[in-house]
Design an enzyme around this catalytic site. Structure first.
Site, PDB file in Angstrom:
ATOM      1  N   VAL A   3       2.333  29.263   6.546  1.00 20.32           N
ATOM      2  CA  VAL A   3       3.000  29.509   7.827  1.00 20.32           C
ATOM      3  C   VAL A   3       4.413  29.958   7.528  1.00 20.32           C
ATOM      4  O   VAL A   3       5.066  29.458   6.599  1.00 20.32           O
ATOM      5  CB  VAL A   3       3.013  28.238   8.711  1.00 20.32           C
ATOM      6  CG1 VAL A   3       3.882  28.443   9.945  1.00 20.32           C
ATOM      7  CG2 VAL A   3       1.596  27.855   9.119  1.00 20.32           C
ATOM      8  N   CYS A   4       4.890  30.914   8.296  1.00 24.66           N
ATOM      9  CA  CYS A   4       6.267  31.400   8.205  1.00 24.66           C
ATOM     10  C   CYS A   4       6.538  31.922   6.782  1.00 24.66           C
ATOM     11  O   CYS A   4       5.676  32.587   6.197  1.00 24.66           O
ATOM     12  CB  CYS A   4       7.235  30.290   8.618  1.00 24.66           C
ATOM     13  SG  CYS A   4       8.898  30.840   9.048  1.00 24.66           S
ATOM     14  N   THR A   5       7.677  31.598   6.197  1.00 25.04           N
ATOM     15  CA  THR A   5       8.017  32.138   4.885  1.00 25.04           C
ATOM     16  C   THR A   5       7.279  31.442   3.746  1.00 25.04           C
ATOM     17  O   THR A   5       7.511  31.759   2.576  1.00 25.04           O
ATOM     18  CB  THR A   5       9.530  32.071   4.631  1.00 25.04           C
ATOM     19  OG1 THR A   5       9.990  30.723   4.825  1.00 25.04           O
ATOM     20  CG2 THR A   5      10.285  32.986   5.582  1.00 25.04           C
TER      21      THR A   5
END
Length: 227
Positions: free
Chosen positions: A100-102
């Site tokens: 998720v995300c970075t």
């Protein structure tokens, strides 16, 4: 044996990247979610919350699903050989490799996204390409056994999509209802596509230094990977 999901946690992670998916995936039947860190000492997030790991790299059992959240501490993790080795070893036998995300930048640094479509936070998605991934601006991206979610709050969407893959749409729908996930944000601006231009510009400027740090690390790691 229950299905095992391992979420990698690290200093300065963004807690919602992890806790949003945790709330969904921990409700799956016959599933145990482990919080994995270098040691069992509490991990401090980017906003000061402390999260207690359940297992270490060494004591973590084989995982069915590996998940990496993001946050400012992700740059350090991208060059942390112990963390990258843990991810490579677990990914070699896991059914799904996710983020998720970075967190997707960490998967990329481990060499797990070469030739794979993947997403990331909108302010960092450009840094996937130097790691061999194919940046894809979608909220949830599935490419084979790699599942990635975009920025922070999209972790719940990611987890529901993964829940449907693992146990079917009906189970995912029941979890969505149980947690009353029925988004109705007060502002229509949670994406660069819908936010006011001046809001995008202001936040882009605020994140510029962090984005430059990520660019430098991604380029350096990409060279090591031979991308």
């Amino acid at each position: 044996m229950p299905r095992r999901i391992g979420m990698l946690i690290f200093p300065r992670l963004t807690q919602l990247d992890m806790t949003g998916p945790y709330e969904v995936l921990a409700r799956l039947p016959d599933t145990k979610v482990e919080l994995v860190a270098r040691t069992l000492e509490p991990v401090t997030t980017d906003r000061g919350m402390q999260i207690v790991p359940t297992v270490t790299y060494e004591t973590c059992p084989p995982l069915d699903i590996v998940m990496v959240p993001g946050g400012p501490g992700q740059q350090d993790l991208m060059e942390d050989e112990a963390a990258l080795a843990f991810l490579r070893n677990q990914a070699a036998q896991a059914k799904y490799v996710t983020s998720v995300c970075t967190g997707s930048l960490v998967l990329g640094a481990a060499g797990l996204l070469k030739g794979k479509r993947a997403t990331c936070h909108w302010a960092a998605i450009e840094h996937l390409a130097p790691l061999g991934a194919i940046p894809t601006k979608e909220r949830v991206v599935v490419d084979g056994n790699v599942v990635t979610g975009a920025g922070v709050a999209s972790g719940i969407d990611f987890a529901l999509a993964l829940a449907a893959i693992l146990d079917g749409e009906q189970v995912a729908r029941e979890i969505q209802l149980q947690i009353e996930y029925d988004p109705d944000p007060p502002f229509d601006g949670g994406s660069p596509k819908t936010a006011r231009p001046e809001t995008v510009a202001a936040l882009t400027a605020r994140l510029a230094a962090l984005s430059e740090e990520r660019r430098v690390v991604a380029a350096r790691v990409g060279r090591k990977l031979g991308v």
